[in-house]
Design a protein around this motif. Structure first.
Motif, PDB file in Angstrom:
ATOM      1  N   PRO A 122     -95.903 -29.001 -21.627  1.00 26.68           N
ATOM      2  CA  PRO A 122     -96.746 -29.384 -20.492  1.00 26.68           C
ATOM      3  C   PRO A 122     -96.253 -28.823 -19.157  1.00 26.68           C
ATOM      4  O   PRO A 122     -97.056 -28.464 -18.294  1.00 26.68           O
ATOM      5  CB  PRO A 122     -96.688 -30.915 -20.494  1.00 26.68           C
ATOM      6  CG  PRO A 122     -96.386 -31.282 -21.911  1.00 26.68           C
ATOM      7  CD  PRO A 122     -95.475 -30.180 -22.388  1.00 26.68           C
ATOM      8  N   LEU A 123     -94.938 -28.711 -18.985  1.00 29.15           N
ATOM      9  CA  LEU A 123     -94.411 -28.130 -17.750  1.00 29.15           C
ATOM     10  C   LEU A 123     -94.698 -26.639 -17.690  1.00 29.15           C
ATOM     11  O   LEU A 123     -95.069 -26.106 -16.637  1.00 29.15           O
ATOM     12  CB  LEU A 123     -92.911 -28.394 -17.625  1.00 29.15           C
ATOM     13  CG  LEU A 123     -92.473 -29.860 -17.524  1.00 29.15           C
ATOM     14  CD1 LEU A 123     -90.958 -29.954 -17.413  1.00 29.15           C
ATOM     15  CD2 LEU A 123     -93.130 -30.557 -16.361  1.00 29.15           C
ATOM     16  N   VAL A 124     -94.542 -25.958 -18.825  1.00 28.94           N
ATOM     17  CA  VAL A 124     -94.835 -24.521 -18.884  1.00 28.94           C
ATOM     18  C   VAL A 124     -96.303 -24.284 -18.536  1.00 28.94           C
ATOM     19  O   VAL A 124     -96.629 -23.423 -17.705  1.00 28.94           O
ATOM     20  CB  VAL A 124     -94.505 -23.949 -20.278  1.00 28.94           C
ATOM     21  CG1 VAL A 124     -94.974 -22.510 -20.409  1.00 28.94           C
ATOM     22  CG2 VAL A 124     -93.006 -24.045 -20.561  1.00 28.94           C
ATOM     23  N   LYS A 125     -97.208 -25.059 -19.159  1.00 25.78           N
ATOM     24  CA  LYS A 125     -98.655 -24.898 -18.911  1.00 25.78           C
ATOM     25  C   LYS A 125     -99.019 -25.159 -17.460  1.00 25.78           C
ATOM     26  O   LYS A 125     -99.946 -24.549 -16.924  1.00 25.78           O
ATOM     27  CB  LYS A 125     -99.459 -25.827 -19.826  1.00 25.78           C
ATOM     28  CG  LYS A 125     -99.425 -25.403 -21.274  1.00 25.78           C
ATOM     29  CD  LYS A 125    -100.181 -26.380 -22.157  1.00 25.78           C
ATOM     30  CE  LYS A 125    -100.021 -26.004 -23.617  1.00 25.78           C
ATOM     31  NZ  LYS A 125    -100.626 -27.002 -24.521  1.00 25.78           N
ATOM     32  N   VAL A 181     -90.434 -36.393  -5.030  1.00 26.25           N
ATOM     33  CA  VAL A 181     -91.658 -36.676  -5.769  1.00 26.25           C
ATOM     34  C   VAL A 181     -92.624 -37.342  -4.796  1.00 26.25           C
ATOM     35  O   VAL A 181     -92.241 -38.248  -4.050  1.00 26.25           O
ATOM     36  CB  VAL A 181     -91.362 -37.608  -6.969  1.00 26.25           C
ATOM     37  CG1 VAL A 181     -92.638 -38.020  -7.680  1.00 26.25           C
ATOM     38  CG2 VAL A 181     -90.418 -36.912  -7.938  1.00 26.25           C
ATOM     39  N   SER A 182     -93.881 -36.895  -4.775  1.00 24.76           N
ATOM     40  CA  SER A 182     -94.859 -37.473  -3.856  1.00 24.76           C
ATOM     41  C   SER A 182     -95.893 -38.342  -4.561  1.00 24.76           C
ATOM     42  O   SER A 182     -96.573 -39.134  -3.913  1.00 24.76           O
ATOM     43  CB  SER A 182     -95.556 -36.377  -3.040  1.00 24.76           C
ATOM     44  OG  SER A 182     -96.178 -35.444  -3.892  1.00 24.76           O
ATOM     45  N   ASP A 183     -96.031 -38.214  -5.870  1.00 19.47           N
ATOM     46  CA  ASP A 183     -96.968 -39.035  -6.624  1.00 19.47           C
ATOM     47  C   ASP A 183     -96.515 -39.051  -8.073  1.00 19.47           C
ATOM     48  O   ASP A 183     -96.034 -38.042  -8.581  1.00 19.47           O
ATOM     49  CB  ASP A 183     -98.387 -38.475  -6.513  1.00 19.47           C
ATOM     50  CG  ASP A 183     -99.442 -39.438  -7.015  1.00 19.47           C
ATOM     51  OD1 ASP A 183     -99.175 -40.659  -7.078  1.00 19.47           O
ATOM     52  OD2 ASP A 183    -100.548 -38.982  -7.354  1.00 19.47           O
ATOM     53  N   LEU A 184     -96.698 -40.201  -8.735  1.00 20.08           N
ATOM     54  CA  LEU A 184     -96.186 -40.341 -10.080  1.00 20.08           C
ATOM     55  C   LEU A 184     -96.944 -41.408 -10.849  1.00 20.08           C
ATOM     56  O   LEU A 184     -97.266 -42.452 -10.322  1.00 20.08           O
ATOM     57  CB  LEU A 184     -94.715 -40.727  -9.997  1.00 20.08           C
ATOM     58  CG  LEU A 184     -93.938 -40.769 -11.282  1.00 20.08           C
ATOM     59  CD1 LEU A 184     -93.836 -39.403 -11.918  1.00 20.08           C
ATOM     60  CD2 LEU A 184     -92.545 -41.291 -10.998  1.00 20.08           C
ATOM     61  N   SER A 185     -97.224 -41.110 -12.099  1.00 21.88           N
ATOM     62  CA  SER A 185     -97.870 -42.059 -12.995  1.00 21.88           C
ATOM     63  C   SER A 185     -97.215 -41.931 -14.363  1.00 21.88           C
ATOM     64  O   SER A 185     -97.007 -40.821 -14.853  1.00 21.88           O
ATOM     65  CB  SER A 185     -99.363 -41.736 -13.094  1.00 21.88           C
ATOM     66  OG  SER A 185     -99.964 -42.465 -14.130  1.00 21.88           O
ATOM     67  N   HIS A 243     -97.258 -40.824 -21.331  1.00 25.32           N
ATOM     68  CA  HIS A 243     -98.225 -40.047 -20.548  1.00 25.32           C
ATOM     69  C   HIS A 243     -97.687 -39.984 -19.121  1.00 25.32           C
ATOM     70  O   HIS A 243     -97.514 -41.017 -18.478  1.00 25.32           O
ATOM     71  CB  HIS A 243     -99.604 -40.697 -20.584  1.00 25.32           C
ATOM     72  CG  HIS A 243    -100.015 -41.121 -21.957  1.00 25.32           C
ATOM     73  ND1 HIS A 243    -100.439 -40.223 -22.919  1.00 25.32           N
ATOM     74  CD2 HIS A 243    -100.019 -42.339 -22.546  1.00 25.32           C
ATOM     75  CE1 HIS A 243    -100.711 -40.885 -24.036  1.00 25.32           C
ATOM     76  NE2 HIS A 243    -100.463 -42.168 -23.836  1.00 25.32           N
ATOM     77  N   LEU A 244     -97.414 -38.769 -18.658  1.00 26.43           N
ATOM     78  CA  LEU A 244     -96.786 -38.562 -17.364  1.00 26.43           C
ATOM     79  C   LEU A 244     -97.646 -37.646 -16.508  1.00 26.43           C
ATOM     80  O   LEU A 244     -98.114 -36.606 -16.980  1.00 26.43           O
ATOM     81  CB  LEU A 244     -95.395 -37.930 -17.562  1.00 26.43           C
ATOM     82  CG  LEU A 244     -94.622 -37.502 -16.323  1.00 26.43           C
ATOM     83  CD1 LEU A 244     -94.205 -38.724 -15.507  1.00 26.43           C
ATOM     84  CD2 LEU A 244     -93.385 -36.710 -16.734  1.00 26.43           C
ATOM     85  N   ALA A 245     -97.861 -38.041 -15.254  1.00 25.57           N
ATOM     86  CA  ALA A 245     -98.504 -37.184 -14.258  1.00 25.57           C
ATOM     87  C   ALA A 245     -97.667 -37.279 -12.993  1.00 25.57           C
ATOM     88  O   ALA A 245     -97.134 -38.353 -12.673  1.00 25.57           O
ATOM     89  CB  ALA A 245     -99.930 -37.645 -13.986  1.00 25.57           C
ATOM     90  N   MET A 246     -97.520 -36.181 -12.283  1.00 26.12           N
ATOM     91  CA  MET A 246     -96.707 -36.213 -11.069  1.00 26.12           C
ATOM     92  C   MET A 246     -97.008 -35.062 -10.125  1.00 26.12           C
ATOM     93  O   MET A 246     -97.583 -34.046 -10.523  1.00 26.12           O
ATOM     94  CB  MET A 246     -95.223 -36.179 -11.409  1.00 26.12           C
ATOM     95  CG  MET A 246     -94.755 -34.896 -12.057  1.00 26.12           C
ATOM     96  SD  MET A 246     -92.987 -34.706 -11.932  1.00 26.12           S
ATOM     97  CE  MET A 246     -92.911 -33.148 -11.100  1.00 26.12           C
ATOM     98  N   LEU A 306     -98.251 -31.837 -12.009  1.00 29.24           N
ATOM     99  CA  LEU A 306     -98.349 -31.969 -13.457  1.00 29.24           C
ATOM    100  C   LEU A 306     -99.503 -32.924 -13.748  1.00 29.24           C
ATOM    101  O   LEU A 306     -99.415 -34.114 -13.435  1.00 29.24           O
ATOM    102  CB  LEU A 306     -97.044 -32.536 -14.042  1.00 29.24           C
ATOM    103  CG  LEU A 306     -97.040 -32.777 -15.553  1.00 29.24           C
ATOM    104  CD1 LEU A 306     -97.104 -31.448 -16.305  1.00 29.24           C
ATOM    105  CD2 LEU A 306     -95.804 -33.567 -15.957  1.00 29.24           C
ATOM    106  N   PRO A 307    -100.613 -32.405 -14.311  1.00 26.26           N
ATOM    107  CA  PRO A 307    -101.700 -33.317 -14.680  1.00 26.26           C
ATOM    108  C   PRO A 307    -101.217 -34.237 -15.804  1.00 26.26           C
ATOM    109  O   PRO A 307    -100.200 -33.958 -16.442  1.00 26.26           O
ATOM    110  CB  PRO A 307    -102.814 -32.382 -15.161  1.00 26.26           C
ATOM    111  CG  PRO A 307    -102.128 -31.120 -15.540  1.00 26.26           C
ATOM    112  CD  PRO A 307    -100.877 -31.029 -14.716  1.00 26.26           C
ATOM    113  N   THR A 308    -101.916 -35.325 -16.035  1.00 21.76           N
ATOM    114  CA  THR A 308    -101.502 -36.259 -17.080  1.00 21.76           C
ATOM    115  C   THR A 308    -101.233 -35.491 -18.369  1.00 21.76           C
ATOM    116  O   THR A 308    -102.095 -34.784 -18.879  1.00 21.76           O
ATOM    117  CB  THR A 308    -102.567 -37.340 -17.307  1.00 21.76           C
ATOM    118  OG1 THR A 308    -102.758 -38.045 -16.081  1.00 21.76           O
ATOM    119  CG2 THR A 308    -102.121 -38.315 -18.380  1.00 21.76           C
TER     120      THR A 308
END
Length: 191
Positions: free
Chosen positions: A132-135, A57-61, A74-77, A151-153
């Motif tokens: 959200p993963l499919v999209k 993982v290089s970025d995560l929120s 709410h997950l973004a990565m 993965l956008p928020t």
């Protein structure tokens, strides 16, 4: 049950946070110099890759912090696969609950808790990929081809309360061909 397992695996491998009394952080910059510092009484989201060259993982929120179950997270990565990740993927998941400043291992019961799985691909084959993963075009079944994913928020509604309030530590490690392909370590709080 598979929905909960998939959420825990996604949470473990795609997110991470912290609610530790002392957090030691080591960061490698682009010149591979190590910057380290210590923070006391951390009560915010943190994460780190803990080994392997196959993926990370290089970025995560992740919000809210602390998490609230049931509720919406709410997950973004951003994640990357450096090589094709394919079956079999032996996986070890450690989940610990903080009690009076110490982490106590949660045992594996009915494939939930600190468990060892013979092949993560088998678990993923039985689960539905979250919308959200499919999209975002992020695959949920093996094999995973070399690529970078973003993965956008995104909102994930969690309808169950499987973590009592408090601090937690999770560490997930996935093997492939007798070596660690990837590892993610997280700390988090639940309200």
């Amino acid at each position: 049950m598979y929905k909960t397992q998939l959420f825990v695996l996604v949470l473990t491998f795609c997110s991470t946070f912290a609610a530790a009394r002392v957090l030691k952080v080591h960061i490698h910059d682009q010149d591979d110099k190590v910057v380290q510092f210590t923070m006391n009484r951390v009560e915010s989201f943190t994460w780190k890759n803990c080994g392997g060259n196959g993926f990370g993982v290089s970025d995560l929120s992740l919000t809210p912090d602390p998490l609230q179950f049931p509720g919406t997270i709410h997950l973004a990565m951003k994640a990357y696969f450096n090589t094709t990740i394919q079956s079999p993927l032996p996986t070890t998941l450690l989940i610990e609950k903080e009690i009076e400043g110490k982490y106590i291992k949660i045992p594996c019961i009915d494939n939930f808790g600190s468990c060892t799985y013979d092949d993560l691909c088998d678990l993923l084959d039985e689960a539905n990929c979250p919308d959200p993963l499919v999209k975002a075009g992020i695959p949920c079944q093996c094999p995973f081809k070399p690529a970078q994913y973003s993965l956008p928020t995104s909102d994930f509604d969690i309808e169950t309360s499987f973590f009592p309030s408090g601090g937690y530590h999770m560490k997930g490690s996935i093997g492939m061909d007798g070596k660690t392909a990837g590892c993610l370590e997280i700390f988090f709080s639940v309200a």
